[in-house]
Design a protein around this motif. Structure first.
Motif, PDB file in Angstrom:
ATOM      1  N   ARG A   1       0.820  -1.222   0.000  1.00 48.00           N
ATOM      2  CA  ARG A   1       0.000   0.000   0.000  1.00 48.00           C
ATOM      3  C   ARG A   1       0.851   1.270   0.000  1.00 48.00           C
ATOM      4  NH1 ARG A   1      -3.173  -3.567   3.035  1.00 48.00           N
ATOM      5  NH2 ARG A   1      -5.406  -3.561   2.504  1.00 48.00           N
ATOM      6  N   SER A   2       1.830   1.316   0.902  1.00 48.49           N
ATOM      7  CA  SER A   2       2.620   2.542   1.021  1.00 48.49           C
ATOM      8  C   SER A   2       4.018   2.400   0.423  1.00 48.49           C
ATOM      9  CB  SER A   2       2.724   2.969   2.488  1.00 48.49           C
ATOM     10  OG  SER A   2       3.286   1.912   3.267  1.00 48.49           O
ATOM     11  N   ASN A   3       4.623   1.201   0.544  1.00 49.17           N
ATOM     12  CA  ASN A   3       5.964   1.005  -0.008  1.00 49.17           C
ATOM     13  C   ASN A   3       6.255  -0.484  -0.163  1.00 49.17           C
ATOM     14  OD1 ASN A   3       7.150  -0.036   2.557  1.00 49.17           O
ATOM     15  ND2 ASN A   3       6.755   2.054   3.250  1.00 49.17           N
ATOM     16  N   PHE A   4       7.381  -0.767  -0.798  1.00 50.02           N
ATOM     17  CA  PHE A   4       7.840  -2.148  -0.961  1.00 50.02           C
ATOM     18  C   PHE A   4       9.355  -2.085  -1.122  1.00 50.02           C
ATOM     19  CE2 PHE A   4       8.313  -6.304  -3.151  1.00 50.02           C
ATOM     20  CZ  PHE A   4       7.540  -7.086  -2.297  1.00 50.02           C
ATOM     21  N   HIS A   5      10.072  -2.916  -0.398  1.00 48.86           N
ATOM     22  CA  HIS A   5      11.533  -2.834  -0.393  1.00 48.86           C
ATOM     23  C   HIS A   5      12.103  -3.259  -1.750  1.00 48.86           C
ATOM     24  CE1 HIS A   5      15.678  -3.147   0.955  1.00 48.86           C
ATOM     25  NE2 HIS A   5      15.315  -2.546   2.074  1.00 48.86           N
ATOM     26  N   PHE A   6      13.026  -2.442  -2.267  1.00 51.32           N
ATOM     27  CA  PHE A   6      13.593  -2.723  -3.592  1.00 51.32           C
ATOM     28  C   PHE A   6      14.322  -4.070  -3.625  1.00 51.32           C
ATOM     29  CE2 PHE A   6      17.123  -2.489  -6.645  1.00 51.32           C
ATOM     30  CZ  PHE A   6      16.398  -2.314  -7.809  1.00 51.32           C
ATOM     31  N   GLU A   7      15.063  -4.402  -2.552  1.00 49.76           N
ATOM     32  CA  GLU A   7      15.784  -5.683  -2.529  1.00 49.76           C
ATOM     33  C   GLU A   7      14.813  -6.855  -2.574  1.00 49.76           C
ATOM     34  OE1 GLU A   7      19.032  -6.621  -2.700  1.00 49.76           O
ATOM     35  OE2 GLU A   7      19.293  -4.542  -3.289  1.00 49.76           O
ATOM     36  N   GLU A   8      13.670  -6.706  -1.903  1.00 51.36           N
ATOM     37  CA  GLU A   8      12.661  -7.766  -1.931  1.00 51.36           C
ATOM     38  C   GLU A   8      12.085  -7.911  -3.337  1.00 51.36           C
ATOM     39  OE1 GLU A   8      10.579 -10.658   0.563  1.00 51.36           O
ATOM     40  OE2 GLU A   8      12.430  -9.485   0.673  1.00 51.36           O
ATOM     41  N   LEU A   9      11.841  -6.775  -3.987  1.00 54.37           N
ATOM     42  CA  LEU A   9      11.361  -6.808  -5.371  1.00 54.37           C
ATOM     43  C   LEU A   9      12.371  -7.511  -6.270  1.00 54.37           C
ATOM     44  CD1 LEU A   9       9.320  -5.878  -7.572  1.00 54.37           C
ATOM     45  CD2 LEU A   9      10.652  -3.768  -7.750  1.00 54.37           C
TER      46      LEU A   9
ATOM     47  N   VAL B   1      -6.082  -2.646  -3.524  1.00 51.16           N
ATOM     48  CA  VAL B   1      -5.910  -1.669  -2.454  1.00 51.16           C
ATOM     49  C   VAL B   1      -5.050  -0.493  -2.908  1.00 51.16           C
ATOM     50  CG1 VAL B   1      -6.234  -3.355  -0.615  1.00 51.16           C
ATOM     51  CG2 VAL B   1      -3.939  -2.967  -1.555  1.00 51.16           C
ATOM     52  N   GLY B   2      -4.474  -0.595  -4.091  1.00 53.12           N
ATOM     53  CA  GLY B   2      -3.643   0.480  -4.611  1.00 53.12           C
ATOM     54  C   GLY B   2      -2.273   0.508  -3.954  1.00 53.12           C
ATOM     55  N   SER B   3      -1.286   0.975  -4.690  1.00 58.15           N
ATOM     56  CA  SER B   3       0.081   1.002  -4.166  1.00 58.15           C
ATOM     57  C   SER B   3       0.743   2.340  -4.455  1.00 58.15           C
ATOM     58  CB  SER B   3       0.915  -0.115  -4.803  1.00 58.15           C
ATOM     59  OG  SER B   3       2.270  -0.027  -4.389  1.00 58.15           O
ATOM     60  N   LYS B   4       1.457   2.852  -3.443  1.00 54.48           N
ATOM     61  CA  LYS B   4       2.268   4.062  -3.611  1.00 54.48           C
ATOM     62  C   LYS B   4       3.750   3.723  -3.719  1.00 54.48           C
ATOM     63  CE  LYS B   4      -0.996   7.023  -1.107  1.00 54.48           C
ATOM     64  NZ  LYS B   4      -1.201   7.927   0.058  1.00 54.48           N
TER      65      LYS B   4
ATOM     66  N   CYS C   1     -11.839   0.879  -7.910  1.00 56.44           N
ATOM     67  CA  CYS C   1     -11.203   1.237  -6.644  1.00 56.44           C
ATOM     68  C   CYS C   1     -11.504   2.699  -6.345  1.00 56.44           C
ATOM     69  CB  CYS C   1      -9.698   1.018  -6.743  1.00 56.44           C
ATOM     70  SG  CYS C   1      -8.854   1.234  -5.163  1.00 56.44           S
ATOM     71  N   ALA C   2     -12.148   2.948  -5.211  1.00 53.89           N
ATOM     72  CA  ALA C   2     -12.623   4.299  -4.910  1.00 53.89           C
ATOM     73  C   ALA C   2     -11.472   5.245  -4.578  1.00 53.89           C
ATOM     74  CB  ALA C   2     -13.605   4.250  -3.740  1.00 53.89           C
ATOM     75  N   ALA C   3     -10.493   4.773  -3.808  1.00 55.00           N
ATOM     76  CA  ALA C   3      -9.411   5.653  -3.386  1.00 55.00           C
ATOM     77  C   ALA C   3      -8.215   5.507  -4.339  1.00 55.00           C
ATOM     78  CB  ALA C   3      -9.014   5.315  -1.953  1.00 55.00           C
ATOM     79  N   ASN C   4      -7.095   5.049  -3.796  1.00 53.27           N
ATOM     80  CA  ASN C   4      -5.894   4.876  -4.616  1.00 53.27           C
ATOM     81  C   ASN C   4      -6.086   3.670  -5.536  1.00 53.27           C
ATOM     82  OD1 ASN C   4      -3.353   4.729  -5.697  1.00 53.27           O
ATOM     83  ND2 ASN C   4      -2.394   3.937  -3.827  1.00 53.27           N
ATOM     84  N   SER C   5      -6.169   3.903  -6.838  1.00 54.96           N
ATOM     85  CA  SER C   5      -6.450   2.816  -7.772  1.00 54.96           C
ATOM     86  C   SER C   5      -5.217   2.341  -8.518  1.00 54.96           C
ATOM     87  CB  SER C   5      -7.493   3.283  -8.801  1.00 54.96           C
ATOM     88  OG  SER C   5      -6.985   4.373  -9.553  1.00 54.96           O
TER      89      SER C   5
END
Length: 557
Positions: free
Chosen positions: A29-37, A65-68, A98-102
């Motif tokens: 939703r808010s972030n994702f670790h680059f190394e994990e990606l 849920v959308g991702s930033k 998706c109503a909010a962050n799509s």
């Protein structure tokens, strides 16, 4: 703002699908670790390729849920491609439900090459249930077995370590140290320096339990040893000033360790490597007919992939404006002209691994991609394989610069954008610069190049470089003329179809088929222009409305 229906439909299908070998969902939703990606991309590549989808929960029923995460995905992709030797791509999809962050971010990862296990920081990741684990030795052995038997790893029964050239071994050591220094791995530098020649050869498996492999002969063998044990491991160079038959003006035969002749091969080619001048403002800028990098890559490809069990030598024939390299044996198993940029399968794995150790060959095996990209960036024709069959690969590198202005434009694009360009992107740019038709299957790449302002649509499936290019080279009038002709041509095609449709008229879908290369909305805009000019009109309302021809003269501006 929502996305194109086809992209939304594709996302819906992925969400309904089964999370398995080719799909991985993360809410992020808010972030994702680059190394994990990076690790997940390695795992997907090792499992045949797939997609990691951020902004969707992995529990069923899946929810958007959308991702930033990774708000600058171009930079993220560039980082991934620097760590993983594959053409990773991405797309951002906005879903209307998706109503909010799509925002859903999708990274597409191609499959690993045949016989190659992808790794990052020394780890070959795969997925096991909800976790990442290292690939088992058994699975790794199965992957290596995909390429079939490796002749270069076989032991030559009659050869001994005395058949190997000390100078070639030290040349290899120096290159390996240089690579380790570049990686700032001083521990490895110290280890390489401390090894004896025998230990060095054992470490890289050129010599196994004191027995010499064919890879060792190819890369380190003396002339006498090669003549006795592997006479086919020879490279013949010829210079010819024209296509006339008869003896070459210069001929050199290299039956010696590859590590003692590699630099000499480039030197004899560069001896007659002329410059082509083009004007850049007040200055004349020279471009070499043969660039060092693609020539060296082509030679390395020939040595790594030729069939040493067939008679015949590698031939390099240099002409004033082209270079021909012929090597015995057709393409390795699984490699074709259609997939040569996307798949790798070294016929002589032991040779390729040793060349990789010292940095001559990229771990990714992307030598052919580098050749294509370098030639395109210098506005030279793409490589040709016109002499290739099941017994030989014949590669031609053309050296004539076709459009010096394109060279400067490519430099400008490279400096101004952080976008990562795959070899296929460079090929599309090159084809568009010549006004050629682009393949329908490349539409996602085409759309991205259009969005970046590099190319524009022309007539039919034909494309052209964007207004930026023409303004950059000071030919804005040429752009207006070409684009205007395309615009009027499309209007004329629509009017002709409406005239032929008579009173029945034609639907928007039918008219879109008249101009299949244009988006439907662009066709609608053209029809509005015809309507404004009094040439066309509509009858009926809603989905069943039809466009019909009117009696206007079309002279309104």
């Amino acid at each position: 703002m929502t996305d194109h229906p086809s992209r939304i439909a594709a996302l819906d299908e992925w969400i309904r699908g089964k999370e398995g070998e080719n799909l991985e969902f993360k809410s992020a939703r808010s972030n994702f670790h680059f190394e994990e990606l990076t690790k997940y991309c390695v795992a997907l590549a090792n499992e045949g390729g797939g997609k990691i989808i951020l902004g969707v929960t992995d529990e069923r029923p899946r929810q958007i849920v959308g991702s930033k995460a990774f708000l600058q995905p171009e930079r993220t992709r560039k980082g991934l491609c620097e760590r993983i030797p594959l053409g990773i791509d991405f797309e951002e999809i906005d879903h209307p439900d998706c109503a909010a962050n799509s925002r859903v971010l999708v990274f597409s990862v191609p499959s690993r090459p045949v016989g190659v296990a992808i790794q990052h920081d020394g780890h070959r990741w795969v997925r096991k249930e909800d976790s990442l684990v290292e690939m088992s030795d058994d699975r790794l052995r199965r992957i290596y077995a995909e390429t079939g038997h490796d002749f270069s790893a076989d032991v030559c029964a009659d050869a001994t370590p005395d058949d190997l050239d000390d100078l070639a071994i030290e040349n290899f050591r120096d290159r390996w140290i240089a690579k380790a220094n570049k990686a700032e791995d001083q521990e490895l530098v110290a280890r390489i320096q401390a090894m004896s020649g025998t230990q060095l050869l054992e470490d890289i498996e050129a010599v196994v339990n004191g027995r010499v492999t064919y890879a060792a002969l190819i890369l380190f063998g003396t002339n006498r040893a090669l003549t006795r044990h592997l006479a086919a491991a020879e490279i013949v160079f010829e210079y010819r000033s024209n296509d006339n038959s008869g003896p070459a003006q210069d001929r050199k035969e290299f039956r010696q360790a590859f590590f003692t002749c590699y630099d000499n091969l480039w030197n004899v080619i560069n001896l007659r490597n002329d410059k082509q001048d083009f004007q850049e403002g007040l200055f004349v800028v020279p471009i070499s007919t043969f660039n060092e990098r693609p020539v060296r890559e082509a030679i390395l490809n020939a040595v790594s992939h030729r069939d040493y069990q067939l008679g015949g030598s590698i031939f390099i024939r240099q002409y004033p404006r082209r270079l021909e390299i012929d090597s015995p044996g057709g393409f390795p198993v699984g490699i074709t002209l259609e997939n040569i940029l996307d798949r790798q399968n070294p016929r002589n794995r032991r040779v390729a691994e040793i060349l990789t150790r010292c940095g001559l060959v990229e771990r990714s095996g992307q030598g052919m991609n580098l050749i294509y990209e370098d030639l395109i960036k210098q506005s030279k024709p793409a490589p040709e394989f016109s002499r290739t069959d099941q017994y030989q690969v014949g590669l031609t590198l053309h050296g004539t610069v076709q459009d010096p202005a394109f060279v400067r434009f490519v430099e400008k694009v490279s400096k101004e954008t952080t976008a990562f360009f795959h070899t296929h992107d460079w090929m599309l740019m090159s084809e568009a610069s010549r006004g050629e038709k682009l393949p329908k299957e490349s539409e996602p790449r085409i759309k991205r190049l259009i969005d970046l302002g590099i190319i524009e649509r022309g007539k039919g499936r034909k494309f052209m470089l964007s207004r930026k290019y023409y303004e950059f080279v000071g030919k804005a009038a040429d752009y207006t003329r070409r684009k205007g002709l395309d615009h009027d041509h499309n209007l004329a095609l629509l009017k002709k179809h409406l005239d032929e449709s008579g009173e029945a008229g034609a639907s928007l879908d039918e008219l879109a088929q008249v101009l299949p290369s244009l988006p439907k909305e662009e066709v609608r805009n053209l029809l509005r222009i015809l309507k404004y000019r009094g040439i066309a009109g509509t009858k009926g309302r809603g989905p069943g409305s039809r466009w019909i021809a009117l009696e206007g003269d079309g002279n309104e501006s």
